[in-house]
Design a protein around this motif. Structure first.
Motif, PDB file in Angstrom:
ATOM      1  N   GLY A 257     -11.014 -14.188  -3.006  1.00 34.83           N
ATOM      2  CA  GLY A 257     -11.753 -14.275  -1.688  1.00 34.83           C
ATOM      3  C   GLY A 257     -11.406 -12.887  -1.082  1.00 34.83           C
ATOM      4  N   LEU A 258     -10.517 -11.952  -1.507  1.00 32.74           N
ATOM      5  CA  LEU A 258     -10.344 -10.984  -0.480  1.00 32.74           C
ATOM      6  C   LEU A 258     -11.275  -9.917  -0.625  1.00 32.74           C
ATOM      7  CD1 LEU A 258      -7.966 -10.023   1.416  1.00 32.74           C
ATOM      8  CD2 LEU A 258      -6.526  -9.075  -0.580  1.00 32.74           C
ATOM      9  N   ARG A 259     -11.589  -9.496   0.613  1.00 34.81           N
ATOM     10  CA  ARG A 259     -12.571  -8.143   0.936  1.00 34.81           C
ATOM     11  C   ARG A 259     -11.785  -7.351   1.607  1.00 34.81           C
ATOM     12  NH1 ARG A 259     -17.838  -8.520   0.050  1.00 34.81           N
ATOM     13  NH2 ARG A 259     -18.371  -7.631   2.199  1.00 34.81           N
ATOM     14  N   MET A 260     -11.859  -5.808   1.176  1.00 35.81           N
ATOM     15  CA  MET A 260     -11.059  -4.838   1.895  1.00 35.81           C
ATOM     16  C   MET A 260     -11.814  -3.672   1.654  1.00 35.81           C
ATOM     17  SD  MET A 260      -7.115  -5.482   0.906  1.00 35.81           S
ATOM     18  CE  MET A 260      -6.534  -4.169   1.810  1.00 35.81           C
ATOM     19  N   ARG A 261     -11.363  -2.487   2.614  1.00 39.41           N
ATOM     20  CA  ARG A 261     -11.988  -1.093   2.332  1.00 39.41           C
ATOM     21  C   ARG A 261     -11.250  -0.474   1.295  1.00 39.41           C
ATOM     22  NH1 ARG A 261     -11.735  -0.132   9.003  1.00 39.41           N
ATOM     23  NH2 ARG A 261      -9.443  -0.573   8.457  1.00 39.41           N
ATOM     24  N   ALA A 262     -11.871   0.475   0.708  1.00 42.15           N
ATOM     25  CA  ALA A 262     -11.230   1.054  -0.470  1.00 42.15           C
ATOM     26  C   ALA A 262      -9.949   1.917  -0.081  1.00 42.15           C
ATOM     27  CB  ALA A 262     -12.109   1.838  -1.278  1.00 42.15           C
ATOM     28  N   PRO A 263      -9.787   2.663   0.869  1.00 39.04           N
ATOM     29  CA  PRO A 263      -8.539   3.312   1.202  1.00 39.04           C
ATOM     30  C   PRO A 263      -7.576   2.512   1.827  1.00 39.04           C
ATOM     31  CG  PRO A 263     -10.594   4.299   2.352  1.00 39.04           C
ATOM     32  CD  PRO A 263     -11.071   3.145   1.838  1.00 39.04           C
ATOM     33  N   ASP A 264      -7.821   1.176   2.133  1.00 41.36           N
ATOM     34  CA  ASP A 264      -6.931   0.376   2.732  1.00 41.36           C
ATOM     35  C   ASP A 264      -6.203  -0.174   1.514  1.00 41.36           C
ATOM     36  OD1 ASP A 264      -7.365   0.831   5.322  1.00 41.36           O
ATOM     37  OD2 ASP A 264      -8.647  -1.004   5.531  1.00 41.36           O
ATOM     38  N   LEU A 265      -7.001  -0.558   0.499  1.00 40.87           N
ATOM     39  CA  LEU A 265      -6.538  -1.293  -0.774  1.00 40.87           C
ATOM     40  C   LEU A 265      -5.415   0.051  -1.356  1.00 40.87           C
ATOM     41  CD1 LEU A 265      -6.056  -3.296  -2.997  1.00 40.87           C
ATOM     42  CD2 LEU A 265      -8.372  -2.259  -4.283  1.00 40.87           C
ATOM     43  N   ALA A 266      -5.852   1.216  -1.448  1.00 35.74           N
ATOM     44  CA  ALA A 266      -4.925   2.334  -1.762  1.00 35.74           C
ATOM     45  C   ALA A 266      -3.649   2.160  -1.001  1.00 35.74           C
ATOM     46  CB  ALA A 266      -5.473   3.754  -1.843  1.00 35.74           C
ATOM     47  N   ARG A 267      -3.537   1.954   0.031  1.00 36.43           N
ATOM     48  CA  ARG A 267      -2.238   1.854   0.956  1.00 36.43           C
ATOM     49  C   ARG A 267      -1.332   0.908   0.343  1.00 36.43           C
ATOM     50  NH1 ARG A 267      -2.584   3.406   7.092  1.00 36.43           N
ATOM     51  NH2 ARG A 267      -4.189   4.531   7.248  1.00 36.43           N
ATOM     52  N   ILE A 268      -1.973  -0.278  -0.179  1.00 30.64           N
ATOM     53  CA  ILE A 268      -1.156  -1.193  -0.824  1.00 30.64           C
ATOM     54  C   ILE A 268      -0.455  -0.487  -1.906  1.00 30.64           C
ATOM     55  CG2 ILE A 268      -1.060  -3.496  -2.045  1.00 30.64           C
ATOM     56  CD1 ILE A 268      -3.246  -4.463  -0.137  1.00 30.64           C
ATOM     57  N   GLY A 269      -1.375   0.120  -2.885  1.00 28.77           N
ATOM     58  CA  GLY A 269      -0.836   0.886  -3.947  1.00 28.77           C
ATOM     59  C   GLY A 269       0.420   1.757  -3.725  1.00 28.77           C
ATOM     60  N   GLN A 270       0.034   2.584  -2.444  1.00 32.28           N
ATOM     61  CA  GLN A 270       0.938   3.527  -2.198  1.00 32.28           C
ATOM     62  C   GLN A 270       2.467   3.098  -1.668  1.00 32.28           C
ATOM     63  OE1 GLN A 270       0.697   7.000  -2.266  1.00 32.28           O
ATOM     64  NE2 GLN A 270       2.950   6.951  -1.849  1.00 32.28           N
TER      65      GLN A 270
END
Length: 371
Positions: A257-270
Motif C-alpha cells: 500500500g505504500l505510495r511515495m515520490r521517486a526521489p524519496d524512494l531513492a533516498r532509502i536506497g542511498q
C-alpha cells in the motif's frame, strides 16, 4: 503471477553485470545534490537516449527514472501516462518529482527495514521466536505444536511452509493476498493456512508474511505502520509526502500500500548504500542490513531472498539488492557501483511488465556506464 514475473527478470539483471566497473566508495549522506552524467561516469547522452526510446514507444507506460551515483542525482526523467492508486484508476497523470506513485511490493522491503528498527528498540519479537506464540488470541493456532515451529525469521524470509498462492492474477479472488484482504480477520487467515512443508525449507512469495510482520511492528510500537515509519524512517530522511493506503481492516496495507515520490524512494536506497545512515544519523542498524541481505532463501537461477529483499550477484561476484513491485516498480541498489536506480511504471497486473522495466536497465542505463 507475482513470483513468476519477478523471478523471470532477475537472471537477466545479473547477466548485464559484465558492464559493471570498479565501484565508487563512500557516498556522503547529504541531501540531494546533482551532477552531470559525464562527471558521474556515464555517457553524456544517456538522457537523450532514454527520451528517444520513450518517444519511439519502446518503454510503454514508464513513469519515472531516477539514477543516483555517489550520492548525487545523475538522471531524472518523468513521463505522462495512466496510473492507479492501489487498483483504483487515476486516469492520465503528468508525473513529476512531486507525484506520489504506488510502490506495490516495494512496500514489503520498507516493512523489512522497519522491523529491524523496531527490533533494535526491543519492541518486536526476536528472530528465533515462535510466530504463532505471538498470537495468544488464537489459542487453537498458538497451541498447535507443528505450527509453533514457524519462527519470525521464517516469516521475514517468506518460508512459513504454509499454503499460499500469488501466482494468480490480483484480479482473481482466489489469489491469496486478495483473499486475505477480503477476509474478516486477515491475520487469522494467514496463520490458519494449511501446513505444506517444514518451516524454513521452501520459499513461497507471500504478502501474508508481510502482513504478519507489519502487524507485529504496529502492536509492538503502539503505532500504525505509517506513523512509525514517519517517525523512524521518512522524517529522518527528509521525506514529508507519503501515503500508505489502508486495507480492508483500516490498517496500512503492509504488503503493497505504500505510495511515495521517486526521489524519496531513492533516498532509502542511498541510506542503505551508506550502511543505514543519513546525514550522519543512524536510521537502520547496520547489523540488520547485513542480516537482511544474508540470503535466507535460495531461489531459481542462483537468486536469493533475504528479509523482504530480493538479492542477486553480478558477474564479478558483487551483490545487488532489489525491492520489486507489481507493474514495473523497482528500487535497485548496486553497492559496488555506489548506485541506486528507481524505476516506476503503470503496467499493473500485466504478466510481462518486467520486460519494459528491464529494458530501461539493459538498453539505456548499463550501456551508458563509461567508468
Amino acid at each position: 503471477m507475482a513470483r513468476r514475473w519477478i523471478v523471470r527478470c532477475l537472471p537477466i539483471l545479473s547477466g548485464i553485470a559484465g558492464l559493471v566497473l570498479a565501484g565508487m566508495s563512500g557516498a556522503s549522506a547529504m541531501p540531494w545534490k546533482r551532477t552531470t552524467p559525464a562527471e558521474a561516469g556515464f555517457d553524456p547522452a544517456i538522457g537523450e537516449t532514454l527520451d528517444a526510446a520513450f518517444a519511439a514507444g519502446k518503454f510503454n507506460n514508464l513513469h519515472a527514472v531516477v539514477l543516483v551515483r555517489g550520492g548525487k542525482i545523475v538522471l531524472e526523467r518523468y513521463f505522462a501516462g495512466p496510473d492507479q492508486r492501489w487498483g483504483t484508476p487515476l486516469g492520465p497523470v503528468n508525473h513529476s518529482a512531486d507525484t506520489k506513485h504506488d510502490l506495490r511490493s516495494i512496500s514489503k522491503s520498507v516493512v523489512g527495514l522497519l522491523y529491524g528498527i523496531a527490533l533494535a528498540e526491543g519492541k518486536v519479537p526476536l528472530l528465533d521466536a515462535s510466530l504463532v506464540a505471538q498470537f495468544p488470541d488464537y489459542p487453537d493456532l498458538a497451541g498447535d505444536a507443528e505450527r509453533g515451529r514457524i519462527t519470525i525469521a521464517d516469516t521475514l524470509s517468506m518460508q512459513l511452509g504454509l499454503k499460499w498462492n500469488e501466482d494468480l492474477p490480483y484480479t482473481d479472488p482466489r489469489n491469496s493476498e486478495v483473499a486475505m484482504e477480503r477476509a474478516d480477520d486477515r491475520i487469522r487467515y494467514v496463520l490458519e493456512q494449511p501446513i505444506l512443508t517444514d518451516p524454513g525449507t521452501r520459499w513461497t512469495y507471500s504478502g501474508g508474511s508481510t502482513a504478519l510482520v507489519g502487524h507485529l511492528i504496529s502492536r509492538g510500537t503502539g503505532q500504525d505502520l505509517m506513523t512509525y515509519a514517519t517517525e523512524k524512517l521518512f522524517r529522518p530522511l527528509g521525506i514529508d509526502d507519503v501515503e500508505w493506503v489502508k486495507g480492508s481492516n483500516g490498517e496500512p496495507a503492509a504488503a503493497s500500500g505504500l505510495r511515495m515520490r521517486a526521489p524519496d524512494l531513492a533516498r532509502i536506497g542511498q541510506m542503505m548504500l551508506n550502511g543505514g545512515t543519513w546525514q550522519g544519523q543512524r536510521i537502520v542498524p547496520a547489523d540488520w542490513l547485513e542480516a537482511s541481505f544474508a540470503g535466507d532463501a535460495r531461489l531459481e537461477d542462483g537468486l536469493e531472498y533475504g528479509k523482504q529483499w530480493w538479492l542477486g550477484r553480478l558477474r564479478n561476484g558483487e551483490r545487488w539488492i532489489g525491492g520489486f513491485g507489481n507493474g514495473g516498480q523497482r528500487l535497485m541498489i548496486y553497492p559496488s557501483l555506489d548506485t541506486t536506480i528507481v524505476l516506476l511504471a503503470g503496467n499493473y497486473d500485466q504478466p510481462n511488465a518486467w520486460r519494459m522495466t528491464l529494458a530501461v536497465l539493459t538498453d539505456v542505463i548499463f550501456p551508458a556506464i563509461r567508468r
